[in-house]
Design a protein around this motif. Structure first.
Motif, PDB file in Angstrom:
ATOM      1  N   HIS A  14       0.666  -1.057  -0.079  1.00  0.00           N
ATOM      2  CA  HIS A  14      -0.031   0.104   0.080  1.00  0.00           C
ATOM      3  C   HIS A  14       0.923   1.233  -0.098  1.00  0.00           C
ATOM      4  CE1 HIS A  14      -3.179  -2.948   1.320  1.00  0.00           C
ATOM      5  NE2 HIS A  14      -3.958  -2.006   0.845  1.00  0.00           N
ATOM      6  N   THR A  15       2.054   1.164  -0.136  1.00  0.00           N
ATOM      7  CA  THR A  15       3.068   2.449  -0.081  1.00  0.00           C
ATOM      8  C   THR A  15       3.479   2.743  -1.595  1.00  0.00           C
ATOM      9  OG1 THR A  15       3.937   1.868   2.045  1.00  0.00           O
ATOM     10  CG2 THR A  15       5.161   3.422   0.676  1.00  0.00           C
ATOM     11  N   MET A  16       2.826   3.823  -2.045  1.00  0.00           N
ATOM     12  CA  MET A  16       3.025   4.128  -3.467  1.00  0.00           C
ATOM     13  C   MET A  16       4.522   4.676  -3.469  1.00  0.00           C
ATOM     14  SD  MET A  16       0.456   2.794  -4.595  1.00  0.00           S
ATOM     15  CE  MET A  16       0.214   3.424  -6.368  1.00  0.00           C
ATOM     16  N   VAL A  17       5.195   4.319  -4.592  1.00  0.00           N
ATOM     17  CA  VAL A  17       6.448   5.147  -4.691  1.00  0.00           C
ATOM     18  C   VAL A  17       6.103   6.345  -5.527  1.00  0.00           C
ATOM     19  CG1 VAL A  17       8.806   4.629  -5.987  1.00  0.00           C
ATOM     20  CG2 VAL A  17       7.585   2.814  -5.009  1.00  0.00           C
ATOM     21  N   ASP A  18       6.975   7.188  -4.807  1.00  0.00           N
ATOM     22  CA  ASP A  18       6.788   8.660  -5.755  1.00  0.00           C
ATOM     23  C   ASP A  18       7.228   8.582  -7.034  1.00  0.00           C
ATOM     24  OD1 ASP A  18       7.154  11.456  -6.471  1.00  0.00           O
ATOM     25  OD2 ASP A  18       6.858  12.024  -4.235  1.00  0.00           O
ATOM     26  N   LEU A  54      10.930   9.731  -8.274  1.00  0.00           N
ATOM     27  CA  LEU A  54      12.230   8.633  -7.928  1.00  0.00           C
ATOM     28  C   LEU A  54      12.681   7.946  -8.947  1.00  0.00           C
ATOM     29  CD1 LEU A  54      11.304   7.296  -4.356  1.00  0.00           C
ATOM     30  CD2 LEU A  54      12.855   9.181  -4.792  1.00  0.00           C
ATOM     31  N   GLN A  55      11.664   7.876  -9.806  1.00  0.00           N
ATOM     32  CA  GLN A  55      11.912   7.112 -11.175  1.00  0.00           C
ATOM     33  C   GLN A  55      12.528   8.120 -12.268  1.00  0.00           C
ATOM     34  OE1 GLN A  55      11.419   3.640 -11.244  1.00  0.00           O
ATOM     35  NE2 GLN A  55      11.057   4.271  -9.027  1.00  0.00           N
ATOM     36  N   ARG A  56      12.728   9.533 -12.296  1.00  0.00           N
ATOM     37  CA  ARG A  56      13.371  10.148 -13.173  1.00  0.00           C
ATOM     38  C   ARG A  56      14.758  10.922 -12.398  1.00  0.00           C
ATOM     39  NH1 ARG A  56       7.968  12.152 -12.605  1.00  0.00           N
ATOM     40  NH2 ARG A  56       8.819  14.211 -11.569  1.00  0.00           N
ATOM     41  N   THR A  57      15.739  11.267 -13.262  1.00  0.00           N
ATOM     42  CA  THR A  57      16.892  11.828 -13.043  1.00  0.00           C
ATOM     43  C   THR A  57      16.635  13.367 -13.090  1.00  0.00           C
ATOM     44  OG1 THR A  57      17.414  12.206 -15.416  1.00  0.00           O
ATOM     45  CG2 THR A  57      18.079  10.023 -14.660  1.00  0.00           C
ATOM     46  N   GLN A  81       2.515   4.332 -11.890  1.00  0.00           N
ATOM     47  CA  GLN A  81       3.060   4.214 -10.420  1.00  0.00           C
ATOM     48  C   GLN A  81       3.330   2.648  -9.782  1.00  0.00           C
ATOM     49  OE1 GLN A  81       1.187   7.146  -8.021  1.00  0.00           O
ATOM     50  NE2 GLN A  81       3.137   7.541  -6.751  1.00  0.00           N
ATOM     51  N   LYS A  82       4.347   2.773  -9.300  1.00  0.00           N
ATOM     52  CA  LYS A  82       4.525   1.290  -8.516  1.00  0.00           C
ATOM     53  C   LYS A  82       4.769   1.602  -7.135  1.00  0.00           C
ATOM     54  CE  LYS A  82       7.665  -0.307 -12.133  1.00  0.00           C
ATOM     55  NZ  LYS A  82       9.198  -0.832 -12.415  1.00  0.00           N
ATOM     56  N   THR A  83       4.594   0.458  -6.288  1.00  0.00           N
ATOM     57  CA  THR A  83       4.534   0.249  -4.929  1.00  0.00           C
ATOM     58  C   THR A  83       6.024  -0.258  -4.153  1.00  0.00           C
ATOM     59  OG1 THR A  83       3.647  -1.962  -4.850  1.00  0.00           O
ATOM     60  CG2 THR A  83       1.909  -0.099  -4.792  1.00  0.00           C
ATOM     61  N   ALA A 119      10.869   6.418   3.832  1.00  0.00           N
ATOM     62  CA  ALA A 119      10.359   7.870   4.598  1.00  0.00           C
ATOM     63  C   ALA A 119      11.698   8.552   4.277  1.00  0.00           C
ATOM     64  CB  ALA A 119       9.973   7.667   5.734  1.00  0.00           C
ATOM     65  N   LYS A 120      12.881   7.955   4.630  1.00  0.00           N
ATOM     66  CA  LYS A 120      14.333   8.685   4.570  1.00  0.00           C
ATOM     67  C   LYS A 120      14.402   9.172   3.155  1.00  0.00           C
ATOM     68  CE  LYS A 120      15.990   6.428   8.494  1.00  0.00           C
ATOM     69  NZ  LYS A 120      17.185   5.548   9.222  1.00  0.00           N
ATOM     70  N   VAL A 121      14.212   8.146   2.273  1.00  0.00           N
ATOM     71  CA  VAL A 121      14.381   8.730   0.732  1.00  0.00           C
ATOM     72  C   VAL A 121      13.296   9.604   0.586  1.00  0.00           C
ATOM     73  CG1 VAL A 121      13.919   7.998  -1.644  1.00  0.00           C
ATOM     74  CG2 VAL A 121      14.688   6.229   0.222  1.00  0.00           C
ATOM     75  N   LEU A 122      12.201   9.976   0.862  1.00  0.00           N
ATOM     76  CA  LEU A 122      11.505  10.921   0.587  1.00  0.00           C
ATOM     77  C   LEU A 122      11.805  12.227   1.204  1.00  0.00           C
ATOM     78  CD1 LEU A 122       7.884   9.201   0.966  1.00  0.00           C
ATOM     79  CD2 LEU A 122       9.261   9.830  -1.140  1.00  0.00           C
ATOM     80  N   ARG A 123      12.579  12.125   2.481  1.00  0.00           N
ATOM     81  CA  ARG A 123      13.112  13.478   2.965  1.00  0.00           C
ATOM     82  C   ARG A 123      14.139  13.967   2.349  1.00  0.00           C
ATOM     83  NH1 ARG A 123      11.451  10.811   7.854  1.00  0.00           N
ATOM     84  NH2 ARG A 123      13.540   9.743   7.965  1.00  0.00           N
ATOM     85  N   GLU A 124      15.017  12.836   1.593  1.00  0.00           N
ATOM     86  CA  GLU A 124      16.223  13.192   0.820  1.00  0.00           C
ATOM     87  C   GLU A 124      15.785  13.831  -0.453  1.00  0.00           C
ATOM     88  OE1 GLU A 124      20.206  13.383  -0.156  1.00  0.00           O
ATOM     89  OE2 GLU A 124      19.206  13.433   1.537  1.00  0.00           O
ATOM     90  N   VAL A 125      14.559  13.390  -0.923  1.00  0.00           N
ATOM     91  CA  VAL A 125      14.353  13.707  -2.258  1.00  0.00           C
ATOM     92  C   VAL A 125      13.926  15.388  -1.987  1.00  0.00           C
ATOM     93  CG1 VAL A 125      12.207  13.767  -4.012  1.00  0.00           C
ATOM     94  CG2 VAL A 125      13.437  11.770  -3.227  1.00  0.00           C
ATOM     95  N   GLU A 126      13.197  15.550  -1.009  1.00  0.00           N
ATOM     96  CA  GLU A 126      12.814  16.997  -0.696  1.00  0.00           C
ATOM     97  C   GLU A 126      13.936  17.897  -0.429  1.00  0.00           C
ATOM     98  OE1 GLU A 126      10.325  16.823   2.682  1.00  0.00           O
ATOM     99  OE2 GLU A 126       8.447  15.659   1.666  1.00  0.00           O
TER     100      GLU A 126
END
Length: 514
Positions: A128-132, A135-138, A167-169, A437-444
């Motif tokens: 149920h966790t959708m991947v942003d 993250l799939q783009r450079t 979109q993937k999970t 969650a850390k990845v999302l924060r890193e993306v931000e």
């Protein structure tokens, strides 16, 4: 029967009544002969006495056989009971060990269920966790997307719809076979334990069935031996006599028969004596015997009675002279004979009654002997069954128990190891979900840094553009002032356009190059 007693001479006074006259009147010769024939016929009861002696002797042998068989049966019963108790103790120990293995396995299965439940919850979170989509783009494509966002309207919504459909999970980024194969392996181990347990239970049931069969036979033997030869004793029945009581009663009946028969012999002797002292008694007796088809001689042998003399009856038929007796003695003898003759049927009845009791008690002794032999035969069959159980079934049961323990321990250790692997896999997936969650924060953070660098780059670009324009204006002013008088060959580059500086993102590393 009464015995002979001395009596005084009868008086000459007349009888007081007809009954008294009948009492003193001597019996006729015909009546004496009748008494003699009845007494001789009564002596045929000696056959019952012979049979009683045979039964007493046979019963003494039965008593010895019963004592020996009871001793053997008691020893066999104790031996069988001890062996059954030992087999029950072995069964209890093995069953307890098997129950402990099953309990340990149930605890292990509970640990598997708990670990599997936690893993499923973690996998459900991943599903149920959708991947942003970002993250799939450079970063280059991100820059282009941002440019597109600034310059496009309708194309922006279309692109987002395409991105959302693709979109993937997080679950799409794990190797599903890792946990599915591990779970399948655990299920296989659980099934393997069930097969091993079924084999052990089958062997245990065989052991229990054989042991229960022997225990039931022992219990049946106890009931049979305690109830004796009676089939179905009730609460109101008197306790049956014991074997010694039966034998003592049997001997008592035989002795009573001998005593009664002795009284018949004495009555017969008295009849012979009365006929000897009666005129024509011998001839009348001989004719009566012939008419009755009786034997001419009677021989009676017992251990407790006297026998009539063979010459007594022979002398009765011959012309012999008995010893003289007085008239009073003869009268008294005849009175006793009359009294004893009336008791002969009762004595015969008593003899046959004692004989019937004796036969019945002998039959009971035979039943006791048969029961003891039957019990001995059953005890031997039980001992044979126990021997066969010790020889084959018990080693097989012990081997099955050892095999079950070894297999269950091996399966248990393997399950523990795989359960630990399942737990570690769940921890890894939990860490993976937490890392997202850390990845999302890193993306931000990276997006913020990129935007900040873009603002700095844009600001620098504007400043560079302003300097470039100012440089161009200054160059034109210089040429306007001095261009007419300045030789071209003095400064060949005097008319060149100034270099233009451009701020752009460096390819590859994502940095910014000037």
């Amino acid at each position: 029967m009464s015995s002979s007693e001395e009596s005084s001479e009868p008086t000459s006074s007349p009888p007081a009544s007809p009954e008294a006259s009948d009492q003193v009147e001597p019996p006729s010769l015909e009546r004496l002969v009748t008494h003699f024939v009845q007494s001789k016929r009564a002596l045929n009861a000696n056959a019952a006495l012979f049979r009683a002696g045979e039964l007493v002797t046979a019963s003494r042998g039965l008593l010895e056989d019963i004592a020996i068989l009871n001793a053997r049966n008691g020893f066999a019963k104790r031996s069988a009971a001890e062996q059954v108790e030992t087999l029950h103790a072995i069964r209890d120990e093995i069953t307890e060990a098997g129950d402990e293995a099953v309990l340990e396995f149930k605890m292990t299965v509970a640990a598997i269920d708990e670990a599997h439940g936690r893993l499923e919850r973690t996998l459900e979170t991943l599903r149920h966790t959708m991947v942003d989509a970002s993250l799939q783009r450079t970063e280059d494509s991100a820059e282009k997307d941002e440019a597109d966002e600034r310059g496009q309207g309708e194309s922006e919504s279309n692109a987002r719809e395409e991105d959302s459909s693709a979109q993937k999970t997080l679950y799409d980024f794990i190797q599903e076979s890792t946990h599915t194969e591990l779970e399948a392996s655990l299920r296989g181990l659980v099934d393997e334990f069930a097969v091993v347990k079924d084999l052990f239970d089958h062997d245990t049931r065989q052991y229990d069935d054989r042991l229960q069969s022997i225990t039931d036979k022992l219990h049946h033997n106890d009931i049979t031996s305690s109830s004796g030869p009676q089939d179905k004793p009730t609460l109101y029945d008197e306790p049956p006599p014991t074997v010694p009581q039966l034998f003592r009663s049997l001997e008592s009946h035989a002795a009573e028969m001998a005593t009664l028969f002795s009284s018949l012999i004495k009555h017969y002797d008295l009849c012979v004596t009365a006929l000897k002292h009666t005129e024509g008694g011998g001839e009348a007796a001989r004719l009566a015997i012939q008419a009755e088809h009786l034997a001419t001689t009677t021989t009676t042998t017992t251990t407790t009675t006297t026998t009539p003399q063979p010459d007594a009856e022979e002398s009765l038929y011959r012309k012999t002279h008995p010893e003289p007796i007085s008239a009073s003695d003869r009268t008294q003898m005849l009175q006793i004979l009359e009294s004893d003759a009336a008791e002969v049927p009762d004595v015969l009845t008593d003899i046959h009654a004692h004989a019937a009791e004796l036969y019945e008690q002998h039959d009971q002794l035979l039943q006791h002997t048969t029961a003891a032999r039957t019990l001995h035969h059953r005890q031997q069959k039980i001992l044979d069954s126990l021997h066969a159980m010790h020889a084959a079934l018990l080693p097989q049961h012990l081997e099955a128990s050892a095999t079950f323990r070894e297999a269950s321990q091996t399966i248990h250790q393997t399950i523990k190891a795989k359960t630990q692997a399942l737990i570690e896999l769940r921890i890894f997936y939990d860490d993976f979900a937490a890392s997202y969650a850390k990845v999302l924060r890193e993306v931000e953070r990276r997006q913020a840094a990129r935007k900040q660098m873009r603002r700095v780059a844009q600001k620098a670009q504007r400043e560079l553009d302003r300097l470039f324009e100012a440089d161009g204006v200054a160059r034109e002013e210089f040429l306007r002032v001095v261009g007419g008088c300045l030789p071209r060959d003095l400064w060949p580059g005097v008319g060149e356009v100034g270099g233009r500086w451009v701020v752009e993102m460096e390819e590859g590393g994502g940095g910014v190059a000037l």
